[in-house]
Design a protein around this motif. Structure first.
Motif, PDB file in Angstrom:
ATOM      1  N   VAL A 161      -3.375 -12.322 -16.868  1.00  0.00           N
ATOM      2  CA  VAL A 161      -2.661 -12.283 -18.163  1.00  0.00           C
ATOM      3  C   VAL A 161      -0.965 -12.637 -19.038  1.00  0.00           C
ATOM      4  O   VAL A 161      -0.923 -12.800 -20.075  1.00  0.00           O
ATOM      5  N   LEU A 162      -1.096 -11.324 -18.767  1.00  0.00           N
ATOM      6  CA  LEU A 162       0.821 -10.475 -19.140  1.00  0.00           C
ATOM      7  C   LEU A 162       1.679 -11.937 -19.320  1.00  0.00           C
ATOM      8  O   LEU A 162       2.568 -11.878 -20.828  1.00  0.00           O
ATOM      9  N   SER A 163       1.768 -12.334 -17.940  1.00  0.00           N
ATOM     10  CA  SER A 163       2.922 -13.303 -17.591  1.00  0.00           C
ATOM     11  C   SER A 163       2.344 -14.870 -18.545  1.00  0.00           C
ATOM     12  O   SER A 163       2.964 -15.691 -19.001  1.00  0.00           O
ATOM     13  N   LEU A 164       1.132 -14.520 -18.961  1.00  0.00           N
ATOM     14  CA  LEU A 164       0.885 -15.858 -19.365  1.00  0.00           C
ATOM     15  C   LEU A 164       0.865 -16.041 -20.814  1.00  0.00           C
ATOM     16  O   LEU A 164       1.897 -16.986 -22.192  1.00  0.00           O
ATOM     17  N   ALA A 223       0.558  -1.223  -0.401  1.00  0.00           N
ATOM     18  CA  ALA A 223       0.046  -0.009   0.192  1.00  0.00           C
ATOM     19  C   ALA A 223       0.828   1.486  -0.192  1.00  0.00           C
ATOM     20  O   ALA A 223       0.364   2.279  -0.875  1.00  0.00           O
ATOM     21  N   TYR A 224       1.971   1.166   0.680  1.00  0.00           N
ATOM     22  CA  TYR A 224       2.774   2.471   0.659  1.00  0.00           C
ATOM     23  C   TYR A 224       3.771   2.830  -0.744  1.00  0.00           C
ATOM     24  O   TYR A 224       3.065   4.012  -1.348  1.00  0.00           O
ATOM     25  N   LEU A 225       3.862   1.259  -1.490  1.00  0.00           N
ATOM     26  CA  LEU A 225       4.609   1.961  -2.229  1.00  0.00           C
ATOM     27  C   LEU A 225       3.776   2.166  -3.905  1.00  0.00           C
ATOM     28  O   LEU A 225       4.051   2.768  -4.645  1.00  0.00           O
ATOM     29  N   GLY A 226       2.405   1.326  -3.552  1.00  0.00           N
ATOM     30  CA  GLY A 226       1.669   1.533  -4.863  1.00  0.00           C
ATOM     31  C   GLY A 226       1.509   1.504  -5.750  1.00  0.00           C
ATOM     32  O   GLY A 226       2.606  -0.043  -5.491  1.00  0.00           O
ATOM     33  N   PRO A 227       1.614   1.574  -7.126  1.00  0.00           N
ATOM     34  CA  PRO A 227       2.210   1.431  -8.535  1.00  0.00           C
ATOM     35  C   PRO A 227       4.395   0.176  -8.507  1.00  0.00           C
ATOM     36  O   PRO A 227       4.044   0.101  -8.979  1.00  0.00           O
ATOM     37  N   TRP A 228       4.433   0.912  -8.067  1.00  0.00           N
ATOM     38  CA  TRP A 228       6.033   1.246  -7.375  1.00  0.00           C
ATOM     39  C   TRP A 228       6.363  -0.728  -7.077  1.00  0.00           C
ATOM     40  O   TRP A 228       7.399  -1.189  -7.119  1.00  0.00           O
ATOM     41  N   SER A 229       5.430  -1.028  -6.414  1.00  0.00           N
ATOM     42  CA  SER A 229       5.910  -2.424  -5.962  1.00  0.00           C
ATOM     43  C   SER A 229       5.479  -3.437  -7.034  1.00  0.00           C
ATOM     44  O   SER A 229       6.492  -4.360  -6.942  1.00  0.00           O
ATOM     45  N   TRP A 230       5.114  -3.004  -8.108  1.00  0.00           N
ATOM     46  CA  TRP A 230       5.401  -3.661  -9.335  1.00  0.00           C
ATOM     47  C   TRP A 230       6.765  -4.102  -9.637  1.00  0.00           C
ATOM     48  O   TRP A 230       7.218  -4.981 -10.311  1.00  0.00           O
ATOM     49  N   PHE A 231       7.213  -2.855 -10.081  1.00  0.00           N
ATOM     50  CA  PHE A 231       8.434  -2.932 -10.413  1.00  0.00           C
ATOM     51  C   PHE A 231       9.748  -2.867  -9.160  1.00  0.00           C
ATOM     52  O   PHE A 231      10.481  -3.519  -9.623  1.00  0.00           O
ATOM     53  N   VAL A 246      -6.952  -5.042 -10.995  1.00  0.00           N
ATOM     54  CA  VAL A 246      -7.017  -5.124 -12.892  1.00  0.00           C
ATOM     55  C   VAL A 246      -5.962  -5.414 -12.499  1.00  0.00           C
ATOM     56  O   VAL A 246      -5.863  -6.026 -13.449  1.00  0.00           O
ATOM     57  N   HIS A 247      -5.293  -4.762 -12.537  1.00  0.00           N
ATOM     58  CA  HIS A 247      -3.107  -4.909 -11.474  1.00  0.00           C
ATOM     59  C   HIS A 247      -2.919  -6.252 -11.965  1.00  0.00           C
ATOM     60  O   HIS A 247      -2.077  -6.954 -12.468  1.00  0.00           O
ATOM     61  N   VAL A 248      -3.889  -6.904 -10.486  1.00  0.00           N
ATOM     62  CA  VAL A 248      -3.626  -8.795 -10.587  1.00  0.00           C
ATOM     63  C   VAL A 248      -3.456  -9.346 -12.306  1.00  0.00           C
ATOM     64  O   VAL A 248      -3.196 -10.228 -12.794  1.00  0.00           O
ATOM     65  N   VAL A 293       5.815  -4.251 -17.005  1.00  0.00           N
ATOM     66  CA  VAL A 293       5.064  -4.174 -17.733  1.00  0.00           C
ATOM     67  C   VAL A 293       3.628  -2.943 -16.838  1.00  0.00           C
ATOM     68  O   VAL A 293       3.083  -1.849 -17.451  1.00  0.00           O
ATOM     69  N   VAL A 294       3.109  -4.140 -16.439  1.00  0.00           N
ATOM     70  CA  VAL A 294       2.366  -3.297 -15.071  1.00  0.00           C
ATOM     71  C   VAL A 294       2.609  -2.583 -14.379  1.00  0.00           C
ATOM     72  O   VAL A 294       1.035  -1.488 -13.763  1.00  0.00           O
ATOM     73  N   GLY A 295       3.679  -1.898 -13.819  1.00  0.00           N
ATOM     74  CA  GLY A 295       4.096  -1.446 -12.786  1.00  0.00           C
ATOM     75  C   GLY A 295       3.896  -0.350 -13.475  1.00  0.00           C
ATOM     76  O   GLY A 295       3.622   1.488 -13.615  1.00  0.00           O
ATOM     77  N   VAL A 296       4.122  -0.193 -15.623  1.00  0.00           N
ATOM     78  CA  VAL A 296       4.165   1.166 -15.830  1.00  0.00           C
ATOM     79  C   VAL A 296       2.808   1.613 -16.368  1.00  0.00           C
ATOM     80  O   VAL A 296       2.274   2.745 -16.286  1.00  0.00           O
ATOM     81  N   VAL A 297       2.033   0.244 -16.704  1.00  0.00           N
ATOM     82  CA  VAL A 297       0.493   0.448 -16.768  1.00  0.00           C
ATOM     83  C   VAL A 297       0.162   1.301 -15.170  1.00  0.00           C
ATOM     84  O   VAL A 297      -1.126   2.025 -15.109  1.00  0.00           O
ATOM     85  N   ALA A 298       0.343   0.528 -13.939  1.00  0.00           N
ATOM     86  CA  ALA A 298      -0.682   1.205 -12.439  1.00  0.00           C
ATOM     87  C   ALA A 298      -0.034   2.306 -12.751  1.00  0.00           C
ATOM     88  O   ALA A 298      -0.748   3.188 -11.959  1.00  0.00           O
ATOM     89  N   LEU A 299       1.632   2.963 -13.142  1.00  0.00           N
ATOM     90  CA  LEU A 299       1.894   4.304 -12.900  1.00  0.00           C
ATOM     91  C   LEU A 299       0.873   5.570 -13.753  1.00  0.00           C
ATOM     92  O   LEU A 299       0.720   6.433 -13.332  1.00  0.00           O
ATOM     93  N   ALA A 300       0.714   5.304 -15.548  1.00  0.00           N
ATOM     94  CA  ALA A 300       0.074   5.580 -16.306  1.00  0.00           C
ATOM     95  C   ALA A 300      -2.009   5.934 -15.569  1.00  0.00           C
ATOM     96  O   ALA A 300      -2.396   7.070 -16.242  1.00  0.00           O
ATOM     97  N   PHE A 301      -2.111   4.449 -14.747  1.00  0.00           N
ATOM     98  CA  PHE A 301      -3.518   4.627 -15.579  1.00  0.00           C
ATOM     99  C   PHE A 301      -3.539   4.369 -13.641  1.00  0.00           C
ATOM    100  O   PHE A 301      -3.298   3.788 -13.078  1.00  0.00           O
ATOM    101  N   GLY A 302      -5.275   4.824 -12.966  1.00  0.00           N
ATOM    102  CA  GLY A 302      -5.496   4.491 -11.735  1.00  0.00           C
ATOM    103  C   GLY A 302      -6.109   3.479 -11.687  1.00  0.00           C
ATOM    104  O   GLY A 302      -6.828   3.635 -10.729  1.00  0.00           O
ATOM    105  N   PHE A 303      -6.170   2.130 -12.128  1.00  0.00           N
ATOM    106  CA  PHE A 303      -7.343   1.154 -12.376  1.00  0.00           C
ATOM    107  C   PHE A 303      -6.822   0.753 -10.490  1.00  0.00           C
ATOM    108  O   PHE A 303      -5.737   0.240  -9.792  1.00  0.00           O
ATOM    109  N   GLY A 304      -7.475  -0.087 -10.148  1.00  0.00           N
ATOM    110  CA  GLY A 304      -7.466  -0.883  -8.776  1.00  0.00           C
ATOM    111  C   GLY A 304      -6.588  -2.182  -8.752  1.00  0.00           C
ATOM    112  O   GLY A 304      -6.481  -2.665 -10.369  1.00  0.00           O
ATOM    113  N   TRP A 305      -6.127  -2.401  -7.855  1.00  0.00           N
ATOM    114  CA  TRP A 305      -5.228  -3.475  -8.095  1.00  0.00           C
ATOM    115  C   TRP A 305      -5.818  -5.122  -8.283  1.00  0.00           C
ATOM    116  O   TRP A 305      -4.654  -5.477  -8.907  1.00  0.00           O
TER     117      TRP A 305
END
Length: 151
Positions: free
Chosen positions: A65-68, A9-17, A58-60, A44-56
């Protein structure tokens, strides 16, 4: 809230990086091009998370999907690259000599003899031939080269 949840929660989108870098680090420790695709997907999800404010959620979902997709495409790509490179005769050194011609330095008696090629002396089989005869390697029989006279 657990420690992990509070850090995410503290790192937010940076947690994906962070996750992406950890997965890429695991790829270095345990090579096999598995963690690579998951790490790239997390970045890639980290970049999307920084660019768009989707909920967690959607990120997961995007990460899964991207991993598969990246894993399937990456495996196919790696299989193609590995089949194109390398030495197909690596574990059968004698196969490199099939079709090549050499001159006998010692006679071939009773169907057996030796042939010096590069820095190796090979055992050979074939018809009885005198020294100085030109021969061609036709096949491999275990650790022996099968030769025949060149006309």
């Amino acid at each position: 809230m657990s420690l992990t949840e509070s850090i995410i929660a503290y790192l937010g989108p940076w947690s994906w990086f962070v996750l992406g870098l950890v997965l890429l680090g695991l790829e270095i420790l345990a090579p096999g091009t598995i963690f690579l695709w998951f790490g790239v997907s997390a970045l890639v999800v980290g970049v999307v998370a920084l660019a768009f404010g989707f909920g967690w959620q959607v990120h997961v979902g995007l990460f899964l999907v991207l991993s598969l997709v990246s894993l399937l495409i990456g495996r196919r790509l790696m299989a193609r690259l590995s089949s194109e490179k390398g030495d197909p005769g690596l574990n059968q050194r004698g196969s490199r000599y099939i079709g090549r011609k050499f001159t006998l330095t010692k006679p071939l008696n009773e169907g057996a003899g030796n042939l010096s090629i590069d820095d190796t002396i090979w055992r050979i089989t074939g018809p009885d031939l005198p020294a100085g005869t030109k021969v061609r390697v036709d096949a491999i029989d275990g650790a022996r080269l099968v030769v025949s006279r060149v006309e």
